[in-house]
Design a protein around this motif. Structure first.
Motif, short mmCIF file in Angstrom:
data_model
loop_
_atom_site.label_atom_id
_atom_site.label_comp_id
_atom_site.label_asym_id
_atom_site.label_seq_id
_atom_site.Cartn_x
_atom_site.Cartn_y
_atom_site.Cartn_z
N VAL A 1 -21.87 -22.94 26.33
CA VAL A 1 -22.60 -22.73 27.58
C VAL A 1 -21.68 -22.75 28.80
O VAL A 1 -22.07 -22.34 29.90
N GLU A 2 -20.46 -23.23 28.62
CA GLU A 2 -19.49 -23.25 29.72
C GLU A 2 -18.09 -23.23 29.12
O GLU A 2 -17.85 -23.82 28.06
N LYS B 1 -13.75 -23.11 30.35
CA LYS B 1 -12.72 -22.99 31.39
C LYS B 1 -11.35 -23.17 30.75
O LYS B 1 -11.23 -23.78 29.68
N CYS C 1 -14.45 -26.17 26.26
CA CYS C 1 -15.80 -25.61 26.11
C CYS C 1 -16.85 -26.72 26.17
O CYS C 1 -16.65 -27.81 25.63
N GLN C 2 -17.95 -26.42 26.81
CA GLN C 2 -19.15 -27.26 26.74
C GLN C 2 -20.09 -26.56 25.76
O GLN C 2 -20.47 -25.41 25.97
N THR D 1 -24.88 -31.98 24.61
CA THR D 1 -23.81 -31.03 24.87
C THR D 1 -22.47 -31.73 24.64
O THR D 1 -22.22 -32.80 25.19
N GLN E 1 -18.22 -31.71 24.59
CA GLN E 1 -17.00 -31.09 25.10
C GLN E 1 -16.04 -30.90 23.93
O GLN E 1 -15.69 -31.86 23.25
N ILE F 1 -18.08 -17.55 26.26
CA ILE F 1 -19.33 -18.15 26.71
C ILE F 1 -20.52 -17.41 26.09
O ILE F 1 -20.44 -16.20 25.81
N HIS F 2 -21.61 -18.15 25.85
CA HIS F 2 -22.88 -17.68 25.29
C HIS F 2 -22.83 -17.44 23.78
O HIS F 2 -23.86 -17.09 23.19
#
Length: 201
Positions: free
Chosen positions: A102-103, A105, A116-117, A124, A126, A136-137
């Protein structure tokens, strides 16, 4: 988690490994028909062997048996009958689940790593990932802390170049799936997989 039984192959013994070790530094303690196996350095229980298993569990089938609440209850009874002093504590929650990134960086201290999250439904996580195709997704296979990979590797909390990581995003090869691609990269699942559901393989 699974237990293993093969009367014809190894005898009337129920094998109950918690984790795999790659060395011989283990000790054994026998309580009647139950043998407790510990890792020397940590004194951690890594498994049990239960002899004369069919006298305790008449419905045993050859092969890999999924540990559920019924099995845990039966194992608890076996422990009591054999005066095993260690309390049987088993986490039955699935260790391989469907997650979604979902996230994401870049890692501050490593060009090839991503932070990644990953939503696994109930929480959730890390997870630091070095796969070139992570994005992402994506729906992905998450090995949670406590998971034992087919290679025997146990997934533990880790710190990669200063960033905490709590799990692993898995490739088909790491999961031991047949016909796994040789190219590096995580296993990206079709979108119809349900978030948080156990991933069976």
């Amino acid at each position: 988690m699974h237990i293993f039984y093969n009367k014809q192959g190894i005898g009337d013994v129920l094998l109950f490994p918690f984790k795999t070790v790659t060395h011989n530094h283990i000790t054994f303690e026998t309580y009647g028909d139950v043998v407790e196996i510990r890792e020397n350095q940590t004194n951690e229980v890594i498994g049990y062997n239960i002899f004369h298993a069919s006298s305790y569990m008449s419905d045993l089938e050859t092969g890999k048996i999924v540990v559920d609440e019924t099995i845990v209850s039966k194992l608890g009874e076996i422990f009591k009958k054999n005066n095993v002093p260690t309390e049987l504590s088993i986490d039955l929650s699935p260790k391989f689940v469907v997650g979604q990134v979902v996230e994401m960086k870049p890692h501050e201290n490593a060009d090839k790593l991503r932070v990644c999250q990953v939503d696994i439904g109930e929480e959730t996580l890390q997870i630091v990932c070095g796969a070139p195709n992570v994005d992402i997704h994506q729906k992905v296979v998450v090995a949670k802390v406590g998971a034992i990979m087919p290679s025997g590797l146990e997934i533990k909390p880790s710190n990669l170049r200063g960033i905490d990581s709590f799990g692993m995003l898995c490739s088909q090869k790491e999961l031991g799936l047949p016909n796994a691609p040789k190219e590096k990269g995580i296993y990206v699942l079709p979108n119809d997989y349900v978030l948080g559901e156990p991933f069976e393989f």
